[in-house]
Design a protein around this motif. Structure first.
Motif, mmCIF file in Angstrom:
data_model
loop_
_atom_site.group_PDB
_atom_site.id
_atom_site.type_symbol
_atom_site.label_atom_id
_atom_site.label_comp_id
_atom_site.label_asym_id
_atom_site.label_seq_id
_atom_site.Cartn_x
_atom_site.Cartn_y
_atom_site.Cartn_z
ATOM 1 N N HIS A 1 0.329 -1.248 -0.131
ATOM 2 C CA HIS A 1 0.458 -0.334 -0.409
ATOM 3 C C HIS A 1 0.673 1.328 -0.110
ATOM 4 O O HIS A 1 0.396 2.402 -0.740
ATOM 5 N N TYR A 2 2.054 1.279 0.747
ATOM 6 C CA TYR A 2 2.413 2.517 1.205
ATOM 7 C C TYR A 2 3.955 3.006 -0.363
ATOM 8 O O TYR A 2 5.057 3.450 0.218
ATOM 9 N N LEU A 3 4.166 1.662 -0.604
ATOM 10 C CA LEU A 3 5.622 1.496 -1.491
ATOM 11 C C LEU A 3 5.518 2.876 -2.986
ATOM 12 O O LEU A 3 7.197 3.460 -2.403
ATOM 13 N N ALA A 4 4.419 2.629 -3.125
ATOM 14 C CA ALA A 4 5.075 4.469 -4.098
ATOM 15 C C ALA A 4 5.524 5.777 -3.338
ATOM 16 O O ALA A 4 6.529 6.416 -3.268
ATOM 17 N N GLU A 5 4.581 6.020 -2.004
ATOM 18 C CA GLU A 5 5.181 7.003 -1.367
ATOM 19 C C GLU A 5 6.483 6.855 -0.670
ATOM 20 O O GLU A 5 7.508 7.249 -0.054
ATOM 21 N N LEU A 6 6.285 5.508 0.307
ATOM 22 C CA LEU A 6 7.659 5.497 1.254
ATOM 23 C C LEU A 6 8.663 5.118 0.234
ATOM 24 O O LEU A 6 10.363 5.195 0.331
ATOM 25 N N GLY A 7 8.438 4.147 -0.933
ATOM 26 C CA GLY A 7 9.723 3.851 -1.531
ATOM 27 C C GLY A 7 10.785 2.656 -1.530
ATOM 28 O O GLY A 7 11.742 2.109 -2.126
ATOM 29 N N GLU A 8 10.102 1.588 -0.519
ATOM 30 C CA GLU A 8 10.869 0.261 0.073
ATOM 31 C C GLU A 8 9.917 -0.130 0.678
ATOM 32 O O GLU A 8 8.929 0.578 1.585
ATOM 33 N N GLU A 9 9.890 -1.008 1.438
ATOM 34 C CA GLU A 9 9.205 -2.092 2.191
ATOM 35 C C GLU A 9 9.177 -2.012 3.812
ATOM 36 O O GLU A 9 10.529 -1.601 4.303
ATOM 37 N N PHE A 10 8.211 -2.593 4.472
ATOM 38 C CA PHE A 10 8.547 -2.730 5.441
ATOM 39 C C PHE A 10 9.291 -4.180 6.465
ATOM 40 O O PHE A 10 8.857 -4.780 5.646
ATOM 41 N N MET A 11 9.830 -4.025 7.106
ATOM 42 C CA MET A 11 10.979 -5.437 7.235
ATOM 43 C C MET A 11 11.753 -5.581 8.448
ATOM 44 O O MET A 11 10.874 -6.754 8.472
ATOM 45 N N THR A 12 10.901 -4.984 9.363
ATOM 46 C CA THR A 12 10.874 -5.325 10.867
ATOM 47 C C THR A 12 9.790 -5.476 11.160
ATOM 48 O O THR A 12 9.069 -4.473 11.182
ATOM 49 N N ALA A 13 10.023 -5.737 12.862
ATOM 50 C CA ALA A 13 8.396 -5.551 13.393
ATOM 51 C C ALA A 13 9.012 -5.836 14.685
ATOM 52 O O ALA A 13 9.109 -6.768 15.587
ATOM 53 N N GLY A 14 8.728 -4.373 15.407
ATOM 54 C CA GLY A 14 9.155 -4.521 16.942
ATOM 55 C C GLY A 14 7.774 -4.666 17.739
ATOM 56 O O GLY A 14 7.014 -4.308 17.178
ATOM 57 N N CYS A 15 8.203 -5.236 19.114
ATOM 58 C CA CYS A 15 7.258 -5.274 20.234
ATOM 59 C C CYS A 15 7.040 -4.757 20.900
ATOM 60 O O CYS A 15 7.833 -5.000 21.746
ATOM 61 N N CYS A 16 5.781 -4.771 21.741
ATOM 62 C CA CYS A 16 5.666 -4.049 23.460
ATOM 63 C C CYS A 16 4.982 -4.525 24.178
ATOM 64 O O CYS A 16 3.687 -4.236 22.748
ATOM 65 N N ASN A 17 5.205 -4.375 25.353
ATOM 66 C CA ASN A 17 3.270 -5.726 25.839
ATOM 67 C C ASN A 17 3.451 -4.649 27.434
ATOM 68 O O ASN A 17 4.586 -4.353 28.013
ATOM 69 N N TYR A 18 2.620 -3.646 27.271
ATOM 70 C CA TYR A 18 1.766 -3.053 27.905
ATOM 71 C C TYR A 18 1.305 -4.041 28.589
ATOM 72 O O TYR A 18 -0.590 -4.346 28.680
ATOM 73 N N ARG A 19 1.327 -3.957 30.325
ATOM 74 C CA ARG A 19 0.969 -5.003 31.254
ATOM 75 C C ARG A 19 -0.517 -4.128 32.147
ATOM 76 O O ARG A 19 -1.583 -5.622 32.846
ATOM 77 N N ASP A 20 -0.142 -3.826 32.293
ATOM 78 C CA ASP A 20 -1.354 -2.630 32.922
ATOM 79 C C ASP A 20 -1.286 -1.239 32.519
ATOM 80 O O ASP A 20 -0.479 -0.529 31.471
ATOM 81 N N GLY A 21 -2.020 0.506 33.125
ATOM 82 C CA GLY A 21 -1.492 1.510 33.191
ATOM 83 C C GLY A 21 -0.795 2.033 33.229
ATOM 84 O O GLY A 21 -0.255 2.338 33.427
ATOM 85 N N ASN A 22 0.858 1.543 34.254
ATOM 86 C CA ASN A 22 1.650 2.324 34.788
ATOM 87 C C ASN A 22 2.812 1.903 33.601
ATOM 88 O O ASN A 22 3.635 2.606 34.118
ATOM 89 N N ASP A 23 2.197 0.455 32.374
ATOM 90 C CA ASP A 23 3.854 0.515 31.390
ATOM 91 C C ASP A 23 3.668 1.609 30.518
ATOM 92 O O ASP A 23 2.205 1.441 30.456
ATOM 93 N N SER A 24 4.513 2.184 29.895
ATOM 94 C CA SER A 24 4.119 3.978 28.313
ATOM 95 C C SER A 24 5.361 3.705 28.074
ATOM 96 O O SER A 24 6.516 2.305 28.511
#
Length: 220
Positions: free
Chosen positions: A113-136
């Motif tokens: 979808h974004y190739l024409a605008e971005l000019g490259e592909e998405f490669m990595t996937a970072g993950c964040c786990n917010y366990r409750d409202g104290n995580d930020s």
């Protein structure tokens, strides 16, 4: 600092798209159309796209993220102390197998979808786990890599309980907020990483939430 809620929640999108979205079989999530993204233009060439309910049947993906990601706690030097990072994290490098096939399909769909605008592909996937409202996440831009000097994109998919993603101009100004719900997509693009900052603020009460951030190579 005054806050403007540009869009109170991403849950409310496009009844027509939701009605026409594919109905996945049990354990088979589906992606709705990216042609329905809504763009908010910020300042200095920055923008944000949102696509509510991008994942239909997201429960299975959420369960896989909680169970399969090798979550780790990090510690970071802040001032004169070493403190716990208030969330669990893991990053999948380019070529790593993701914990659910639907996430690989999502990365491919974003790249197309974004190739024409971005000019490259998405490669990595970072993950964040917010366990409750104290995580930020504190105010920052993804400027360790190429985002410091180049326009780029960071695409975030949220799973689990809703949490607010806040943005503000770098150097000061009024902030805006988007509350991301289960299966919602938000993409920060243009100069957003250089000219704006984003954060996930602490809240008094919140359930568990996992976010997946797709990035091009060399963007951190």
């Amino acid at each position: 600092m005054a806050t403007i809620e540009v869009q109170g929640t991403l849950f409310d999108a496009l009844a027509s798209e939701t009605a026409s979205a594919p109905s996945p079989r049990a354990g088979q999530p589906a992606l709705t159309s990216l042609t329905a993204v809504r763009r908010t233009h910020l300042s200095a060439g920055a923008w944000v796209d949102v696509r509510p309910n991008w994942f239909v049947g997201a429960d299975d993906v959420y369960a896989a993220l909680l169970a399969e990601v090798p979550w780790r706690a990090e510690r970071r030097t802040m001032w004169d102390s070493v403190v716990d990072v208030p969330r669990l994290v893991h990053t999948y490098a380019a070529g790593d197998k993701l914990p659910h096939a639907a996430l690989a399909a999502a990365r491919e769909a974003l790249s197309a979808h974004y190739l024409a605008e971005l000019g490259e592909e998405f490669m990595t996937a970072g993950c964040c786990n917010y366990r409750d409202g104290n995580d930020s996440v504190a105010w920052h831009g993804d400027t360790i890599g190429r985002g410091r000097t180049e326009d780029t994109m960071v695409a975030i998919v949220s799973f689990g309980n809703p949490r607010k993603l806040a943005l503000r101009p770098r150097g000061g100004g009024r902030s805006i907020g988007f509350t991301m719900g289960h299966g919602d997509l938000l993409v920060m693009g243009g100069s957003c990483q250089r000219t704006w900052e984003h954060a996930v603020p602490k809240v008094a009460n919140a359930g568990q939430r996992v976010s997946v951030q797709f990035r091009p190579a060399g963007v951190f």
